[in-house]
Design a protein around this motif. Structure first.
Motif, PDB file in Angstrom:
ATOM      1  N   ALA A 241      20.720  27.081  47.208  1.00  0.00           N
ATOM      2  CA  ALA A 241      22.180  27.142  47.235  1.00  0.00           C
ATOM      3  C   ALA A 241      22.632  28.513  47.707  1.00  0.00           C
ATOM      4  O   ALA A 241      22.132  29.532  47.231  1.00  0.00           O
ATOM      5  N   PRO A 242      23.578  28.563  48.658  1.00  0.00           N
ATOM      6  CA  PRO A 242      23.982  29.836  49.239  1.00  0.00           C
ATOM      7  C   PRO A 242      25.139  30.519  48.521  1.00  0.00           C
ATOM      8  O   PRO A 242      25.612  31.546  48.969  1.00  0.00           O
ATOM      9  N   ALA A 243      25.632  29.925  47.436  1.00  0.00           N
ATOM     10  CA  ALA A 243      26.873  30.430  46.837  1.00  0.00           C
ATOM     11  C   ALA A 243      26.790  31.899  46.452  1.00  0.00           C
ATOM     12  O   ALA A 243      27.679  32.683  46.733  1.00  0.00           O
ATOM     13  N   GLU A 244      25.685  32.278  45.782  1.00  0.00           N
ATOM     14  CA  GLU A 244      25.585  33.654  45.316  1.00  0.00           C
ATOM     15  C   GLU A 244      25.619  34.622  46.488  1.00  0.00           C
ATOM     16  O   GLU A 244      26.319  35.636  46.474  1.00  0.00           O
ATOM     17  N   GLY A 245      24.840  34.316  47.541  1.00  0.00           N
ATOM     18  CA  GLY A 245      24.817  35.182  48.710  1.00  0.00           C
ATOM     19  C   GLY A 245      26.165  35.248  49.389  1.00  0.00           C
ATOM     20  O   GLY A 245      26.574  36.311  49.887  1.00  0.00           O
ATOM     21  N   TYR A 246      26.868  34.136  49.404  1.00  0.00           N
ATOM     22  CA  TYR A 246      28.192  34.107  50.026  1.00  0.00           C
ATOM     23  C   TYR A 246      29.158  35.027  49.288  1.00  0.00           C
ATOM     24  O   TYR A 246      29.880  35.816  49.902  1.00  0.00           O
ATOM     25  N   TYR A 247      29.167  34.921  47.968  1.00  0.00           N
ATOM     26  CA  TYR A 247      30.054  35.771  47.178  1.00  0.00           C
ATOM     27  C   TYR A 247      29.728  37.245  47.401  1.00  0.00           C
ATOM     28  O   TYR A 247      30.626  38.076  47.574  1.00  0.00           O
ATOM     29  N   GLU A 248      28.455  37.581  47.378  1.00  0.00           N
ATOM     30  CA  GLU A 248      28.056  38.975  47.563  1.00  0.00           C
ATOM     31  C   GLU A 248      28.515  39.481  48.925  1.00  0.00           C
ATOM     32  O   GLU A 248      28.987  40.615  49.055  1.00  0.00           O
ATOM     33  N   ASN A 249      28.373  38.649  49.942  1.00  0.00           N
ATOM     34  CA  ASN A 249      28.766  39.039  51.291  1.00  0.00           C
ATOM     35  C   ASN A 249      30.269  39.252  51.386  1.00  0.00           C
ATOM     36  O   ASN A 249      30.743  40.230  51.984  1.00  0.00           O
ATOM     37  N   LEU A 250      31.039  38.338  50.790  1.00  0.00           N
ATOM     38  CA  LEU A 250      32.492  38.460  50.830  1.00  0.00           C
ATOM     39  C   LEU A 250      32.956  39.716  50.095  1.00  0.00           C
ATOM     40  O   LEU A 250      33.799  40.471  50.607  1.00  0.00           O
ATOM     41  N   VAL A 251      32.405  39.956  48.913  1.00  0.00           N
ATOM     42  CA  VAL A 251      32.787  41.134  48.138  1.00  0.00           C
ATOM     43  C   VAL A 251      32.460  42.404  48.927  1.00  0.00           C
ATOM     44  O   VAL A 251      33.252  43.360  48.956  1.00  0.00           O
ATOM     45  N   GLN A 252      31.299  42.407  49.575  1.00  0.00           N
ATOM     46  CA  GLN A 252      30.917  43.575  50.356  1.00  0.00           C
ATOM     47  C   GLN A 252      31.885  43.805  51.509  1.00  0.00           C
ATOM     48  O   GLN A 252      32.277  44.946  51.802  1.00  0.00           O
ATOM     49  N   GLN A 253      32.309  42.721  52.165  1.00  0.00           N
ATOM     50  CA  GLN A 253      33.274  42.846  53.256  1.00  0.00           C
ATOM     51  C   GLN A 253      34.604  43.400  52.757  1.00  0.00           C
ATOM     52  O   GLN A 253      35.233  44.240  53.418  1.00  0.00           O
ATOM     53  N   VAL A 254      35.045  42.925  51.607  1.00  0.00           N
ATOM     54  CA  VAL A 254      36.310  43.388  51.034  1.00  0.00           C
ATOM     55  C   VAL A 254      36.218  44.873  50.701  1.00  0.00           C
ATOM     56  O   VAL A 254      37.124  45.661  51.021  1.00  0.00           O
ATOM     57  N   LYS A 255      35.138  45.272  50.080  1.00  0.00           N
ATOM     58  CA  LYS A 255      34.978  46.682  49.706  1.00  0.00           C
ATOM     59  C   LYS A 255      34.905  47.578  50.939  1.00  0.00           C
ATOM     60  O   LYS A 255      35.456  48.687  50.951  1.00  0.00           O
ATOM     61  N   GLN A 256      34.239  47.096  51.982  1.00  0.00           N
ATOM     62  CA  GLN A 256      34.149  47.885  53.208  1.00  0.00           C
ATOM     63  C   GLN A 256      35.518  48.034  53.866  1.00  0.00           C
ATOM     64  O   GLN A 256      35.852  49.103  54.386  1.00  0.00           O
ATOM     65  N   ALA A 257      36.303  46.964  53.855  1.00  0.00           N
ATOM     66  CA  ALA A 257      37.641  47.012  54.445  1.00  0.00           C
ATOM     67  C   ALA A 257      38.532  47.999  53.687  1.00  0.00           C
ATOM     68  O   ALA A 257      39.324  48.733  54.293  1.00  0.00           O
ATOM     69  N   ILE A 258      38.409  48.027  52.369  1.00  0.00           N
ATOM     70  CA  ILE A 258      39.189  48.965  51.555  1.00  0.00           C
ATOM     71  C   ILE A 258      38.754  50.397  51.846  1.00  0.00           C
ATOM     72  O   ILE A 258      39.585  51.295  52.045  1.00  0.00           O
ATOM     73  N   ALA A 259      37.449  50.634  51.899  1.00  0.00           N
ATOM     74  CA  ALA A 259      36.937  51.987  52.137  1.00  0.00           C
ATOM     75  C   ALA A 259      37.324  52.493  53.522  1.00  0.00           C
ATOM     76  O   ALA A 259      37.559  53.699  53.709  1.00  0.00           O
TER      77      ALA A 259
ATOM     78  N   SER B  81      41.846  37.034  46.690  1.00  0.00           N
ATOM     79  CA  SER B  81      42.155  37.422  45.317  1.00  0.00           C
ATOM     80  C   SER B  81      41.345  36.620  44.320  1.00  0.00           C
ATOM     81  O   SER B  81      40.735  37.172  43.396  1.00  0.00           O
ATOM     82  N   ARG B  82      41.300  35.305  44.517  1.00  0.00           N
ATOM     83  CA  ARG B  82      40.593  34.426  43.578  1.00  0.00           C
ATOM     84  C   ARG B  82      39.081  34.646  43.629  1.00  0.00           C
ATOM     85  O   ARG B  82      38.421  34.767  42.595  1.00  0.00           O
ATOM     86  N   LEU B  83      38.525  34.706  44.833  1.00  0.00           N
ATOM     87  CA  LEU B  83      37.080  34.841  44.967  1.00  0.00           C
ATOM     88  C   LEU B  83      36.588  36.207  44.489  1.00  0.00           C
ATOM     89  O   LEU B  83      35.523  36.314  43.882  1.00  0.00           O
ATOM     90  N   PHE B  84      37.375  37.237  44.757  1.00  0.00           N
ATOM     91  CA  PHE B  84      36.977  38.579  44.316  1.00  0.00           C
ATOM     92  C   PHE B  84      36.924  38.639  42.794  1.00  0.00           C
ATOM     93  O   PHE B  84      35.996  39.201  42.215  1.00  0.00           O
ATOM     94  N   LEU B  85      37.914  38.034  42.153  1.00  0.00           N
ATOM     95  CA  LEU B  85      37.942  38.004  40.692  1.00  0.00           C
ATOM     96  C   LEU B  85      36.768  37.203  40.142  1.00  0.00           C
ATOM     97  O   LEU B  85      36.100  37.620  39.191  1.00  0.00           O
ATOM     98  N   GLU B  86      36.490  36.052  40.746  1.00  0.00           N
ATOM     99  CA  GLU B  86      35.385  35.210  40.277  1.00  0.00           C
ATOM    100  C   GLU B  86      34.052  35.916  40.430  1.00  0.00           C
ATOM    101  O   GLU B  86      33.170  35.804  39.577  1.00  0.00           O
ATOM    102  N   ALA B  87      33.885  36.669  41.529  1.00  0.00           N
ATOM    103  CA  ALA B  87      32.598  37.294  41.812  1.00  0.00           C
ATOM    104  C   ALA B  87      32.376  38.580  41.048  1.00  0.00           C
ATOM    105  O   ALA B  87      31.237  38.916  40.707  1.00  0.00           O
ATOM    106  N   THR B  88      33.448  39.330  40.754  1.00  0.00           N
ATOM    107  CA  THR B  88      33.285  40.651  40.149  1.00  0.00           C
ATOM    108  C   THR B  88      33.833  40.761  38.731  1.00  0.00           C
ATOM    109  O   THR B  88      33.501  41.716  38.017  1.00  0.00           O
ATOM    110  N   GLY B  89      34.686  39.810  38.334  1.00  0.00           N
ATOM    111  CA  GLY B  89      35.338  39.917  37.037  1.00  0.00           C
ATOM    112  C   GLY B  89      36.460  40.935  37.035  1.00  0.00           C
ATOM    113  O   GLY B  89      36.997  41.280  35.972  1.00  0.00           O
ATOM    114  N   MET B  90      36.831  41.424  38.217  1.00  0.00           N
ATOM    115  CA  MET B  90      37.872  42.441  38.359  1.00  0.00           C
ATOM    116  C   MET B  90      38.878  41.964  39.399  1.00  0.00           C
ATOM    117  O   MET B  90      38.492  41.378  40.410  1.00  0.00           O
TER     118      MET B  90
END
Length: 244
Positions: A134-152, A175-184
């Motif tokens: 299942a790719p879900a975990e990798g997908y979340y990690e990739n999305l979170v990384q993209q979001v953090k890079q865009a912010i930085a 907003s929803r996916l970031f919260l689900e993946a990081t708890g923040m």
């Protein structure tokens, strides 16, 4: 890729699911979308379809009726219900017509991932294809990384809307996916990054506090001071005060 069609009389839902959910990452292609079940049934009879994701209550032909016809005509299509309604008769009919899953509205991406990873494994087994993780975990990690890079990349001007545009998602989805993946929340993370950067800049005595405020995205120094104190428990002036 397995072929999926989406049926829902609400434009926002069918459009959001077809455009903003990363179907390819779970092995599916959103081949078509329909606002009613009759249009979907006509398509199924003329085209190869592996899975139909359908709302239950729609004008005219309901999702239950669509599932019944698919079952009675022995069409090789798996049915997944999408509905806000949790009633016993729906669950009973779902069992009768061999509906494989039931996703509730409002949809949560993690639930969709889990359901479609499960369905994909079933289809892989039926087709004799190699089973994939299942790719879900990798997908979340990739999305979170993209979001953090865009912010930085542009901490001063970063907003939920601008970051969502950069990662190719809707603001609500990010907003929803970031919260689900990081708890923040996205906002809490953005604020935290700005406050950490502010501390680095405050260590440079050549910058005045109002200049630091502007450099981390606060045009109003008073708003910056309030946010800083809320985050750290002391003010920017306290941070710069002589120690000891």
């Amino acid at each position: 890729m397995y072929r999926l069609i989406i049926v829902d009389d609400e434009f926002e839902i069918r459009n959001g699911l077809s455009r903003y959910f990363p179907w390819e990452s779970v092995g599916f292609e959103a081949a078509a979308v329909f606002e009613n079940a009759r249009g979907a049934l006509d398509y199924i009879r003329r085209n190869p379809v592996d899975v139909v994701l359908t709302d239950i209550e729609m004008p005219g032909m309901s999702g239950i009726e669509l599932a019944r016809v698919i079952h009675e005509q022995r069409l090789p299509v798996k049915v997944i219900f999408l509905s806000a309604y949790k009633k016993f008769e729906y669950a009973r009919d779902a069992i009768s017509y061999r509906v494989v899953h039931y996703i509730t509205k409002p949809t949560v991406h993690s639930e969709i991932f889990e359901v479609f990873c499960s369905v994909r494994r079933e289809l892989d087994a039926e087709h004799g294809a190699p089973l994939r993780d299942a790719p879900a975990e990798g997908y979340y990690e990739n999305l979170v990384q993209q979001v953090k890079q865009a912010i930085a990349k542009d901490l001063k001007n970063a907003t939920l809307i601008s970051v969502a545009e950069q990662v190719g998602r809707s603001p609500s989805s990010v907003s929803r996916l970031f919260l689900e993946a990081t708890g923040m929340t996205f906002t809490d993370y953005l604020t935290g990054q700005r406050m950490e950067k502010a501390n680095q800049l405050l260590n440079c005595i050549e910058y005045k506090i109002y200049e630091v405020s502007e450099m981390v995205g606060y045009s109003n120094p008073k708003n910056f001071a309030r946010a800083y104190k809320k985050h750290f428990g002391y003010t920017p002036r306290d941070f710069r005060a002589p120690k000891g």
